[in-house]
Design a protein around this motif. Structure first.
Motif, short mmCIF file in Angstrom:
data_model
loop_
_atom_site.label_atom_id
_atom_site.label_comp_id
_atom_site.label_asym_id
_atom_site.label_seq_id
_atom_site.Cartn_x
_atom_site.Cartn_y
_atom_site.Cartn_z
N SER A 102 -4.10 2.64 78.54
CA SER A 102 -4.56 1.58 77.58
C SER A 102 -3.60 0.33 77.81
O SER A 102 -3.88 -0.38 77.80
N PHE A 103 -2.40 1.24 77.56
CA PHE A 103 -1.77 -0.14 77.71
C PHE A 103 -0.65 -0.03 79.14
O PHE A 103 -0.84 -2.16 79.11
N LEU A 107 -6.61 -4.85 80.79
CA LEU A 107 -7.19 -5.87 81.48
C LEU A 107 -8.70 -4.89 81.40
O LEU A 107 -9.76 -5.30 81.29
N ASP A 108 -8.03 -3.97 81.91
CA ASP A 108 -9.59 -3.53 82.68
C ASP A 108 -10.42 -2.26 81.45
O ASP A 108 -11.40 -2.26 81.76
N VAL A 114 -15.32 -3.95 76.40
CA VAL A 114 -15.97 -4.94 75.83
C VAL A 114 -17.32 -5.75 76.58
O VAL A 114 -18.00 -6.07 76.01
N GLY A 115 -16.50 -5.99 78.25
CA GLY A 115 -17.48 -6.51 79.20
C GLY A 115 -18.80 -6.01 79.61
O GLY A 115 -19.82 -6.50 79.39
N GLY A 116 -18.47 -4.39 79.53
CA GLY A 116 -19.22 -3.83 80.05
C GLY A 116 -20.66 -3.61 79.09
O GLY A 116 -22.01 -3.36 78.61
N TYR A 161 -6.70 0.62 73.55
CA TYR A 161 -8.44 1.27 73.65
C TYR A 161 -8.60 1.01 72.63
O TYR A 161 -9.88 0.47 72.09
N GLY A 162 -7.79 1.39 71.38
CA GLY A 162 -8.18 1.21 70.32
C GLY A 162 -9.11 0.05 69.63
O GLY A 162 -10.23 -0.31 69.00
N ALA A 163 -7.90 -1.32 70.07
CA ALA A 163 -8.12 -2.05 69.49
C ALA A 163 -9.98 -3.04 70.78
O ALA A 163 -10.58 -3.79 69.95
#
Ligand code: NAD
Ligand code: UFG
Length: 366
Positions: A102-103, A107-108, A114-116, A161-163
């Motif tokens: 995730s670092f 963006l993915d 979030v987008g999904g 990821y946590g964010a």
């Protein structure tokens, strides 16, 4: 018949939860893009359920697709309608979950997680479906403390990821019309029924050894790595740091059996269905901490297998201790973990030895 859409159904936790709900009499729409799983897990679920072929056809619909695809999601709701059913709730597992990755691919992570979720919620609202159980994570708490974590502790993730998980929790509490994102139970003035389940460290497998954890690439998590070293797929385990402020210098986590986690989803869903509109935010963990070295020792006692390891540097984004206080889950959904760490090791090892290469082994025989 209760009709549930399960996103990420072929994955580790999704497959175990799908089997449990199938055995409890639900009709399931199982959606996955198989980016981190195999469709074979869904065949295995059908087989383990012991339903006849006709019953399986009636009770399971498999949708290969992406949660970011609004028209696919809308078609799924319409398909249920055309079968005389209504999807009344969603269990939402689909997402990207590797802390380290995730670092590099922040963006993915925002786009998929979030987008999904945003796209999924739009499709749900349009189809008058306002009940969702969401896979959150202990990662939302961020920095470790010596104490067990309670839901009212600050949300302060230390990795992308946590964010994304924290952002989704905010989105869900917002649409529920709630003020707080740290209160375990609140009424939802807008009429949604929501449960955000903050899992600690799910591990183990179904006791049959037929379904288990089978990530597509090199696992990031400790438990599948221990199993892969045990079975000879990997030479040795690297322990990330022996200088943490813990009893033996290695990281402490709260490992919880995946079948306990699956039961937590059923308990949350059943509670939401019965209750007035509410938003729940609950930890799912055991409340017991285990260090990396202790886990290796318990694995040896439970399976007879010695795990070769070496020490390496700390991993970015890790914390010393992550331990749940699970009392609110007992209070609000009557859930607590039942299985032990030895059960986790025995069942995980049974899965690993029955499927040394995961579901890849199964292509010829399933
Ligand atoms: P998993 O990777 O095994 O399952 C996730 C599933 O979602 C996979 O089958 C994958 O193919 C699918 N998927 C991914 N992106 C998708 C997309 N865009 N559209 C459709 N399907 C998609 O992971 P898991 O361990 O079963 O975790 C399930 C959920 O629980 C995840 O949201 C994860 O963040 C969360 N969680 C997991 C853990 C853990 O340690 N396993 C801990 C806390 C929270
Ligand atoms: N560890 C090692 N070597 C490895 C892998 C892990 O020593 O090769 C250690 C870690 O440093 C940590 C412990 O083993 O001390 C557990 O690490 P995991 O990667 O298995 O689990 P994490 O606690 O880091 O994260 C997991 C999931 C997240 C989830 C989180 C919730 O990966 O998705 O639990 O607490 F959000």
């Amino acid at each position: 018949m209760r009709c549930v859409l399960i996103t990420g159904a072929a994955g580790f936790i999704g497959s175990h939860t799908s089997l449990l709900l199938l055995n409890a009499g639900y009709k399931l729409f199982l959606l996955d893009n198989f980016s981190n799983s195999s469709p074979i897990s869904l065949n295995r679920i059908a087989r383990l359920s012991k339903l006849s072929n006709n019953e399986v056809k009636e009770r399971i619909s498999i949708i290969k697709g992406d949660i970011r695809n609004l028209s696919l999601l809308e078609r799924t709701f319409l398909t249920a309608k055309s079968q005389g059913e209504k999807i009344t709730s969603v269990i939402h597992f689909a997402g990207l979950k590797a802390v380290g990755e995730s670092f590099e691919k922040a963006l993915d992570y925002w786009e998929t997680n979030v987008g999904g979720t945003l796209t999924l919620l739009k499709a749900m609202e349009k189809n008058d479906c306002r009940t969702i159980v969401f896979s959150s994570s202990a990662t939302v708490y961020g920095q470790s403390t010596q104490d067990s974590l309670i839901e009212t502790d600050p949300v302060s993730p230390i990795n992308p990821y946590g964010a994304t998980k924290a952002a989704i929790e905010r989105m869900l509490t917002n649409i529920a019309g709630c003020n707080s994102h740290t209160t375990p139970k609140q009424k939802s003035p807008s009429g949604w029924r929501i449960a955000c389940l903050r899992y600690f460290n799910p591990a183990g497998a179904h006791p049959s050894g037929e379904i288990g954890e089978d990530p597509r690439n090199i696992p990031n998590n400790l438990f599948p790595l221990i199993n892969q070293v045990g079975v000879g797929r990997r030479e040795s385990l690297t322990i990330f740091g022996n200088d943490w402020p813990t009893i033996d210098g290695t990281g402490i986590r709260d490992y919880v059996h995946v079948m306990d986690i699956a039961e937590g989803h059923k308990a949350a869903l059943d509670m939401l269905m019965l209750s007035e509109p509410i938003c729940l935010i609950l930890n799912l963990g055991t409340g017991k901490g285990t260090s990396v070295l202790e886990l290796i020792e318990i694995f040896k006692l439970s399976t007879g297998i010695e795990i070769k390891y070496k020490f390496g540097p700390r991993r970015m984004g890790d914390s010393a201790i992550s331990l749940a206080n699970p009392k609110e889950a007992l209070k609000y959904i009557n859930w607590k973990s039942k299985r032990t760490l030895s059960d986790i090791c025995r069942d995980g090892w049974n899965w690993q030895t029955s499927n040394p290469k995961g579901y890849d082994d199964a292509y010829s025989k399933d």
